[in-house]
Design a protein around this motif. Sequence first.
Motif, short mmCIF file in Angstrom:
data_model
loop_
_atom_site.label_atom_id
_atom_site.label_comp_id
_atom_site.label_asym_id
_atom_site.label_seq_id
_atom_site.Cartn_x
_atom_site.Cartn_y
_atom_site.Cartn_z
N PHE A 38 1.45 3.96 -3.94
CA PHE A 38 2.78 3.43 -4.22
C PHE A 38 3.77 4.54 -4.54
O PHE A 38 3.42 5.52 -5.20
CB PHE A 38 2.74 2.48 -5.43
CG PHE A 38 1.82 1.31 -5.25
CD1 PHE A 38 2.16 0.28 -4.40
CD2 PHE A 38 0.63 1.24 -5.95
CE1 PHE A 38 1.32 -0.81 -4.23
CE2 PHE A 38 -0.22 0.15 -5.81
CZ PHE A 38 0.13 -0.87 -4.94
N GLU A 39 4.99 4.34 -4.09
CA GLU A 39 6.10 5.19 -4.49
C GLU A 39 6.29 5.02 -5.99
O GLU A 39 6.22 3.92 -6.51
CB GLU A 39 7.37 4.71 -3.79
CG GLU A 39 8.13 5.76 -3.06
CD GLU A 39 9.32 5.14 -2.35
OE1 GLU A 39 10.34 4.89 -3.02
OE2 GLU A 39 9.19 4.88 -1.15
N GLY A 40 6.52 6.12 -6.69
CA GLY A 40 6.75 6.04 -8.13
C GLY A 40 5.47 5.97 -8.95
O GLY A 40 5.52 5.78 -10.16
N ASN A 56 7.81 -0.96 -14.12
CA ASN A 56 8.61 -1.10 -12.91
C ASN A 56 8.83 0.22 -12.18
O ASN A 56 9.49 0.23 -11.13
CB ASN A 56 9.95 -1.77 -13.24
CG ASN A 56 9.73 -3.19 -13.74
OD1 ASN A 56 9.10 -3.99 -13.06
ND2 ASN A 56 10.21 -3.47 -14.93
N TRP A 58 6.59 1.76 -10.63
CA TRP A 58 5.81 1.62 -9.40
C TRP A 58 6.59 0.76 -8.42
O TRP A 58 6.98 -0.36 -8.74
CB TRP A 58 4.47 0.92 -9.67
CG TRP A 58 3.39 1.76 -10.25
CD1 TRP A 58 2.42 2.42 -9.56
CD2 TRP A 58 3.12 1.97 -11.63
NE1 TRP A 58 1.58 3.05 -10.43
CE2 TRP A 58 1.98 2.79 -11.71
CE3 TRP A 58 3.73 1.57 -12.82
CZ2 TRP A 58 1.43 3.20 -12.92
CZ3 TRP A 58 3.20 1.98 -14.01
CH2 TRP A 58 2.06 2.79 -14.06
N ASN A 59 6.80 1.26 -7.22
CA ASN A 59 7.38 0.45 -6.15
C ASN A 59 6.21 -0.18 -5.41
O ASN A 59 5.53 0.48 -4.62
CB ASN A 59 8.23 1.30 -5.22
CG ASN A 59 8.81 0.48 -4.08
OD1 ASN A 59 8.49 -0.68 -3.91
ND2 ASN A 59 9.66 1.11 -3.29
N LYS A 61 5.97 -2.30 -3.05
CA LYS A 61 6.34 -2.91 -1.76
C LYS A 61 5.14 -3.12 -0.83
O LYS A 61 5.02 -4.19 -0.24
CB LYS A 61 7.43 -2.07 -1.10
CG LYS A 61 8.07 -2.74 0.09
CD LYS A 61 8.97 -3.87 -0.36
CE LYS A 61 9.74 -4.44 0.79
NZ LYS A 61 10.24 -5.78 0.47
N ASN A 89 5.26 -6.21 -14.13
CA ASN A 89 6.06 -5.61 -13.06
C ASN A 89 6.94 -6.70 -12.45
O ASN A 89 6.43 -7.70 -11.94
CB ASN A 89 5.16 -4.97 -12.00
CG ASN A 89 5.95 -4.36 -10.87
OD1 ASN A 89 6.44 -5.06 -9.99
ND2 ASN A 89 6.07 -3.04 -10.89
N GLN A 91 8.68 -6.83 -9.77
CA GLN A 91 8.59 -7.00 -8.32
C GLN A 91 7.52 -8.02 -7.94
O GLN A 91 7.69 -8.78 -6.99
CB GLN A 91 8.28 -5.64 -7.69
CG GLN A 91 8.42 -5.57 -6.21
CD GLN A 91 8.25 -4.14 -5.71
OE1 GLN A 91 8.02 -3.21 -6.47
NE2 GLN A 91 8.38 -3.97 -4.41
#
Length: 177
Positions: A38-40, A56, A58-59, A61, A89, A91
């Motif tokens: 993951f990004e982040g 949050n 962690w992206n 997606k 999170n 998301q």
Amino acid sequence: MKIISIAAVTAGGKTTVVNKLKEKLDNVCTLHFDDYTFEGEVDDFYQWVLDGADYNVWNLKPLEEDIIQIMQSGKYEYLILDYPFAYCNEQLKKYIDMAFFIDTPLDVALARRVLRDLANASGDEIRNDLDLYLKYARIAYVQMQKDVLPSSDYVVDGTIGIDDLVGKIVEIIKDCN
């Protein structure tokens, strides 16, 4: 379809429980947080906690896209997530119908992790790992108990036998249908 999150500290039993749930429930798909990059992503959990423990960063997606794809397929009654954050999170929380936290005492989780990950390590390697745990990693485990445990719908005892633990979760899931 019900989406069920299984959270715990590292070596708290998430993956074992998810894999057993897959055997006990019909029409199940599983996704495992550790299978993704993951990004982040946080590299320094000690600093992450000192900075406010923002789940949050962690992206998620890639995981979110897989959840959506599985939901749209209409093939499954249950999607079980081997996922450490429960509702913490933003998301992913909108997808989760039930969040379980396996409450495993930190000493038990540490012992399991050492047995699992350091089975072939030297004494010095084990001592070094334990030193790093005490100085830097334990703080993140404690933070999860402060944040993820109370944000979960259900807390189950991580010290009971796996069959009893999974049986309790299955019972709760079926009672909620």
